[in-house]
Design a protein around this motif. Structure first.
Motif, PDB file in Angstrom:
ATOM      1  N   VAL A 420     -23.000  41.106  -3.161  1.00  0.00           N
ATOM      2  CA  VAL A 420     -23.706  40.698  -1.950  1.00  0.00           C
ATOM      3  C   VAL A 420     -23.470  39.209  -1.726  1.00  0.00           C
ATOM      4  CG1 VAL A 420     -25.951  40.507  -0.815  1.00  0.00           C
ATOM      5  CG2 VAL A 420     -25.452  42.479  -2.282  1.00  0.00           C
ATOM      6  N   ILE A 421     -23.122  38.851  -0.495  1.00  0.00           N
ATOM      7  CA  ILE A 421     -23.020  37.449  -0.094  1.00  0.00           C
ATOM      8  C   ILE A 421     -24.283  37.105   0.683  1.00  0.00           C
ATOM      9  CG2 ILE A 421     -21.797  35.769   1.329  1.00  0.00           C
ATOM     10  CD1 ILE A 421     -19.231  37.319   0.769  1.00  0.00           C
ATOM     11  N   ARG A 422     -24.948  36.043   0.263  1.00  0.00           N
ATOM     12  CA  ARG A 422     -26.194  35.658   0.923  1.00  0.00           C
ATOM     13  C   ARG A 422     -26.002  34.354   1.695  1.00  0.00           C
ATOM     14  NH1 ARG A 422     -29.884  33.909  -4.341  1.00  0.00           N
ATOM     15  NH2 ARG A 422     -28.142  33.480  -5.721  1.00  0.00           N
ATOM     16  N   PHE A 423     -26.685  34.282   2.800  1.00  0.00           N
ATOM     17  CA  PHE A 423     -26.626  33.111   3.675  1.00  0.00           C
ATOM     18  C   PHE A 423     -28.019  32.473   3.696  1.00  0.00           C
ATOM     19  CE2 PHE A 423     -23.249  35.910   4.876  1.00  0.00           C
ATOM     20  CZ  PHE A 423     -22.182  35.091   5.216  1.00  0.00           C
ATOM     21  N   LEU A 424     -28.089  31.253   3.152  1.00  0.00           N
ATOM     22  CA  LEU A 424     -29.358  30.524   3.027  1.00  0.00           C
ATOM     23  C   LEU A 424     -29.185  29.094   3.529  1.00  0.00           C
ATOM     24  CD1 LEU A 424     -30.462  31.619  -0.565  1.00  0.00           C
ATOM     25  CD2 LEU A 424     -31.755  32.052   1.529  1.00  0.00           C
ATOM     26  N   PRO A 425     -28.770  28.886   4.749  1.00  0.00           N
ATOM     27  CA  PRO A 425     -28.538  27.514   5.204  1.00  0.00           C
ATOM     28  C   PRO A 425     -29.839  26.739   5.326  1.00  0.00           C
ATOM     29  CG  PRO A 425     -28.440  29.033   7.052  1.00  0.00           C
ATOM     30  CD  PRO A 425     -28.531  29.880   5.812  1.00  0.00           C
ATOM     31  N   PRO A 426     -29.766  25.420   5.171  1.00  0.00           N
ATOM     32  CA  PRO A 426     -30.950  24.616   5.514  1.00  0.00           C
ATOM     33  C   PRO A 426     -31.302  24.844   6.979  1.00  0.00           C
ATOM     34  CG  PRO A 426     -29.005  23.228   5.258  1.00  0.00           C
ATOM     35  CD  PRO A 426     -28.608  24.592   4.813  1.00  0.00           C
ATOM     36  N   LEU A 427     -32.573  24.798   7.279  1.00  0.00           N
ATOM     37  CA  LEU A 427     -33.006  25.071   8.652  1.00  0.00           C
ATOM     38  C   LEU A 427     -32.641  23.927   9.590  1.00  0.00           C
ATOM     39  CD1 LEU A 427     -36.478  26.665   7.864  1.00  0.00           C
ATOM     40  CD2 LEU A 427     -34.209  27.726   7.909  1.00  0.00           C
ATOM     41  N   THR A 428     -32.106  22.851   9.035  1.00  0.00           N
ATOM     42  CA  THR A 428     -31.667  21.693   9.824  1.00  0.00           C
ATOM     43  C   THR A 428     -30.189  21.770  10.198  1.00  0.00           C
ATOM     44  OG1 THR A 428     -31.305  20.551   7.712  1.00  0.00           O
ATOM     45  CG2 THR A 428     -33.397  20.146   8.851  1.00  0.00           C
ATOM     46  N   ILE A 429     -29.502  22.838   9.842  1.00  0.00           N
ATOM     47  CA  ILE A 429     -28.077  22.942  10.130  1.00  0.00           C
ATOM     48  C   ILE A 429     -27.852  23.102  11.633  1.00  0.00           C
ATOM     49  CG2 ILE A 429     -27.935  25.466   9.896  1.00  0.00           C
ATOM     50  CD1 ILE A 429     -25.247  25.028   8.429  1.00  0.00           C
ATOM     51  N   ASP A 430     -26.802  22.464  12.159  1.00  0.00           N
ATOM     52  CA  ASP A 430     -26.433  22.610  13.567  1.00  0.00           C
ATOM     53  C   ASP A 430     -25.740  23.954  13.802  1.00  0.00           C
ATOM     54  OD1 ASP A 430     -27.374  20.077  14.170  1.00  0.00           O
ATOM     55  OD2 ASP A 430     -25.407  19.121  13.935  1.00  0.00           O
ATOM     56  N   ASP A 431     -25.815  24.437  15.057  1.00  0.00           N
ATOM     57  CA  ASP A 431     -25.150  25.701  15.391  1.00  0.00           C
ATOM     58  C   ASP A 431     -23.649  25.630  15.130  1.00  0.00           C
ATOM     59  OD1 ASP A 431     -27.590  26.694  16.174  1.00  0.00           O
ATOM     60  OD2 ASP A 431     -27.060  26.974  18.291  1.00  0.00           O
ATOM     61  N   HIS A 432     -23.031  24.494  15.431  1.00  0.00           N
ATOM     62  CA  HIS A 432     -21.577  24.440  15.290  1.00  0.00           C
ATOM     63  C   HIS A 432     -21.165  24.530  13.831  1.00  0.00           C
ATOM     64  CE1 HIS A 432     -21.970  20.118  14.193  1.00  0.00           C
ATOM     65  NE2 HIS A 432     -20.732  20.240  13.723  1.00  0.00           N
ATOM     66  N   LEU A 433     -21.946  23.928  12.941  1.00  0.00           N
ATOM     67  CA  LEU A 433     -21.643  24.034  11.514  1.00  0.00           C
ATOM     68  C   LEU A 433     -21.876  25.451  11.012  1.00  0.00           C
ATOM     69  CD1 LEU A 433     -23.081  20.841   9.780  1.00  0.00           C
ATOM     70  CD2 LEU A 433     -20.681  21.487  10.010  1.00  0.00           C
ATOM     71  N   LEU A 434     -22.971  26.056  11.436  1.00  0.00           N
ATOM     72  CA  LEU A 434     -23.264  27.423  11.028  1.00  0.00           C
ATOM     73  C   LEU A 434     -22.146  28.365  11.453  1.00  0.00           C
ATOM     74  CD1 LEU A 434     -25.214  29.511   9.825  1.00  0.00           C
ATOM     75  CD2 LEU A 434     -26.328  29.630  12.072  1.00  0.00           C
ATOM     76  N   ASN A 435     -21.720  28.252  12.705  1.00  0.00           N
ATOM     77  CA  ASN A 435     -20.653  29.123  13.200  1.00  0.00           C
ATOM     78  C   ASN A 435     -19.328  28.851  12.490  1.00  0.00           C
ATOM     79  OD1 ASN A 435     -21.506  31.000  15.392  1.00  0.00           O
ATOM     80  ND2 ASN A 435     -22.372  29.115  16.240  1.00  0.00           N
ATOM     81  N   GLU A 436     -19.053  27.583  12.189  1.00  0.00           N
ATOM     82  CA  GLU A 436     -17.822  27.266  11.473  1.00  0.00           C
ATOM     83  C   GLU A 436     -17.869  27.845  10.059  1.00  0.00           C
ATOM     84  OE1 GLU A 436     -14.965  23.449  10.296  1.00  0.00           O
ATOM     85  OE2 GLU A 436     -16.781  23.137  11.490  1.00  0.00           O
ATOM     86  N   GLY A 437     -19.031  27.778   9.427  1.00  0.00           N
ATOM     87  CA  GLY A 437     -19.166  28.377   8.107  1.00  0.00           C
ATOM     88  C   GLY A 437     -18.918  29.873   8.139  1.00  0.00           C
ATOM     89  N   ILE A 438     -19.456  30.551   9.145  1.00  0.00           N
ATOM     90  CA  ILE A 438     -19.212  31.989   9.292  1.00  0.00           C
ATOM     91  C   ILE A 438     -17.730  32.252   9.539  1.00  0.00           C
ATOM     92  CG2 ILE A 438     -19.771  34.054  10.631  1.00  0.00           C
ATOM     93  CD1 ILE A 438     -22.484  32.662  11.297  1.00  0.00           C
ATOM     94  N   ASP A 439     -17.073  31.383  10.318  1.00  0.00           N
ATOM     95  CA  ASP A 439     -15.630  31.531  10.554  1.00  0.00           C
ATOM     96  C   ASP A 439     -14.855  31.509   9.245  1.00  0.00           C
ATOM     97  OD1 ASP A 439     -16.023  31.590  13.298  1.00  0.00           O
ATOM     98  OD2 ASP A 439     -15.520  29.472  13.588  1.00  0.00           O
ATOM     99  N   ILE A 440     -15.244  30.620   8.329  1.00  0.00           N
ATOM    100  CA  ILE A 440     -14.547  30.527   7.042  1.00  0.00           C
ATOM    101  C   ILE A 440     -14.768  31.806   6.226  1.00  0.00           C
ATOM    102  CG2 ILE A 440     -14.434  29.301   4.841  1.00  0.00           C
ATOM    103  CD1 ILE A 440     -13.146  27.787   7.151  1.00  0.00           C
ATOM    104  N   VAL A 441     -15.989  32.334   6.249  1.00  0.00           N
ATOM    105  CA  VAL A 441     -16.260  33.593   5.552  1.00  0.00           C
ATOM    106  C   VAL A 441     -15.401  34.717   6.157  1.00  0.00           C
ATOM    107  CG1 VAL A 441     -18.022  35.318   5.022  1.00  0.00           C
ATOM    108  CG2 VAL A 441     -18.572  32.872   4.897  1.00  0.00           C
ATOM    109  N   ALA A 442     -15.313  34.745   7.481  1.00  0.00           N
ATOM    110  CA  ALA A 442     -14.494  35.784   8.137  1.00  0.00           C
ATOM    111  C   ALA A 442     -13.025  35.648   7.716  1.00  0.00           C
ATOM    112  CB  ALA A 442     -14.637  35.666   9.654  1.00  0.00           C
ATOM    113  N   GLN A 443     -12.533  34.429   7.638  1.00  0.00           N
ATOM    114  CA  GLN A 443     -11.159  34.212   7.186  1.00  0.00           C
ATOM    115  C   GLN A 443     -10.981  34.692   5.738  1.00  0.00           C
ATOM    116  OE1 GLN A 443      -9.870  30.131   7.786  1.00  0.00           O
ATOM    117  NE2 GLN A 443     -10.859  30.056   9.811  1.00  0.00           N
ATOM    118  N   GLY A 444     -11.980  34.416   4.906  1.00  0.00           N
ATOM    119  CA  GLY A 444     -11.912  34.865   3.521  1.00  0.00           C
ATOM    120  C   GLY A 444     -11.856  36.370   3.411  1.00  0.00           C
ATOM    121  N   LEU A 445     -12.646  37.051   4.240  1.00  0.00           N
ATOM    122  CA  LEU A 445     -12.588  38.518   4.262  1.00  0.00           C
ATOM    123  C   LEU A 445     -11.229  39.011   4.720  1.00  0.00           C
ATOM    124  CD1 LEU A 445     -16.118  39.392   5.690  1.00  0.00           C
ATOM    125  CD2 LEU A 445     -15.131  40.381   3.609  1.00  0.00           C
TER     126      LEU A 445
END
Length: 448
Positions: A420-445
């Motif tokens: 299981v991969i869990r996503f626990l970002p700080p609640l202060t994260i910007d949308d653009h960083l969050l989406n970029e992080g998800i993009d990297i996970v998608a690339q890894g998959l």
């Protein structure tokens, strides 16, 4: 223009930035010293050494900037070096660092207790006791339940994680690495099946609860049970959200049988799910709630809050400890709670959850190796499986997590089978960083 966050006088650009190989030379140098000086059994997930963190990033000693999707295992919900926390801690350090509350009390501890008594669900008188770690909170909740009921047996659930002390290892389900070789464990701890909708074959919440209740009654008899302890969303076990009605049915049974219901909110509490506590989504109030992680912006503090008659049952001196409710940690907690309330972080958790769920669900529709997307608020996970059999795929999970680390994203795995991969970002994260992080996970998959 890239946004920035000021942390301790440093202006941290809110961007993913890789300027060396991972690990970089300075991190490698420091970690080589770690191997010589720190016990080998104290491991680490990423091969980097932190220099600064804030907003949604962590910067290592080589100048690499990582998107933080782990927040120190759900600890820095208000962000690292939150300005409110920094101010409160600095002021408290200048006044005094310690008295031992059990020797000379101070207002900070009392004010934290007052606030938790208000925030924890339940329309009944409450009391709070403060400790240092999540495991310590769990141990004390068990002590409280046993003393108040005069019973000994404690029931935990499959896929649970409650800590690494002797008693909490007994409560924790997963053997490796948490329990292997450390026994014998504390007695009078029993384990039953919980609710795991993805793997329960369509069993409803009430049906899963009745299955658990039957196991308890057959093994022990209700009259022997002091407490049941359960995470409203199981954390290390895989971010398992029980089927609707499971927890409420269990609670109805415990209430009818004089059994203390302990909700372990150590990972799921403090705005993480979009409410103050995960159990807020379930429509009932536990008897005791254990808390830690997100309570104090990164300083060590934990708490047990619950019904006054339970919390007051044991003898004076039966609860406490030298460092429990340290004044600096209490100052940090008050500032952290203020940040959750005044900086819109409960709403932010819901927004983060919506982005994660939408993006990850779209990935799942295109990739059958994603067996399930689940969670609440900023506590979301994907379970990776063999598409033909739904068998857990820990190897795929490890490859995706490693790819994320190599490409500037702090990502954590969990689950009883490590799939299981869990996503626990700080609640202060910007949308653009969050989406970029998800993009990297998608690339890894895609590359795994």
């Amino acid at each position: 223009m890239t946004a920035s966050t000021v942390v301790g006088g440093l202006d941290l650009a809110q961007e993913r930035r890789i300027v060396t190989a991972i690990p970089g030379p300075r991190s490698s140098e420091i970690l080589a010293v770690k191997e010589q000086e720190v016990a080998r059994s104290v491991g680490h997930t990423l091969p980097i050494v932190a220099e600064a963190a804030g907003g949604g990033v962590l910067v290592d000693v080589d100048g690499n900037s990582f998107i933080d999707l782990g927040s120190g295992i759900a600890v820095t919900g208000v962000g690292n070096a939150n300005p409110r926390v920094v101010r409160a801690v600095t002021e408290q350090v200048q006044r005094f660092t310690h008295t031992a509350f059990t020797v000379v009390p101070y207002e900070g501890y009392i004010e934290v207790a007052r606030k938790l008594n208000r925030l924890v669900p339940g329309d009944f008188p409450k009391r709070t006791a403060l400790f240092n770690s999540g495991a310590e909170a769990v141990e004390n909740a068990v002590k409280i339940a046993r003393h108040a009921t005069g019973r000994q047996a404690v029931v935990a659930f499959e896929h649970s994680f409650h800590g690494r002390t002797n008693l909490t290892m007994a409560l924790t389900a997963k053997s490796s690495p948490y329990k292997q070789g450390f026994g014998p464990f504390a007695p009078e701890v029993y384990r039953v099946q919980g609710s795991y909708p993805y793997r329960d074959g369509g069993l409803s919440g009430p049906e899963a609860a009745r299955r658990a209740i039957a196991q308890i009654e057959n093994q022990l008899g209700a009259q022997s049970v002091a407490a049941i302890i359960i995470e409203p969303i199981q954390g290390e076990g895989g971010f398992i959200v029980p089927a609707e009605g499971f927890l409420a049915t269990l609670h109805e049974w415990t209430s009818s049988n004089g059994i203390v219901f302990i909700a372990d909110e150590i990972q799921s509490g403090f705005a993480r799910t979009g409410s103050w506590f995960a159990v807020d989504h379930e429509g009932f109030a536990p008897d005791l709630v254990t808390m830690a992680k997100g309570i104090a912006g990164g300083l060590p503090l934990s708490a047990v809050t619950g019904r006054a008659e339970l919390m007051d049952a044991s003898q004076v001196g039966g609860l406490g400890g030298t460092y429990g409710g340290n004044p600096i940690a209490c100052a940090a907690a008050l500032a952290t709670l203020e940040s959750y309330e005044q900086d819109g972080l409960l709403e932010r958790a819901r927004r983060i959850g919506a982005i994660l769920t939408e993006r990850l669900t779209a990935l799942a529709q295109a990739d059958p190796r994603i067996g399930e997307v689940r969670g609440r608020g900023a506590m979301i996970a994907v379970e990776l499986v063999d598409p033909a059999s739904t068998a857990p795929d820990a190897d795929l999970t490890a490859r995706v997590v490693r790819f994320a680390h190599e490409n500037g994203v702090i990502l954590l795995a969990c689950g009883s089978h490590g799939n299981v991969i869990r996503f626990l970002p700080p609640l202060t994260i910007d949308d653009h960083l969050l989406n970029e992080g998800i993009d990297i996970v998608a690339q890894g998959l895609a590359r795994s």
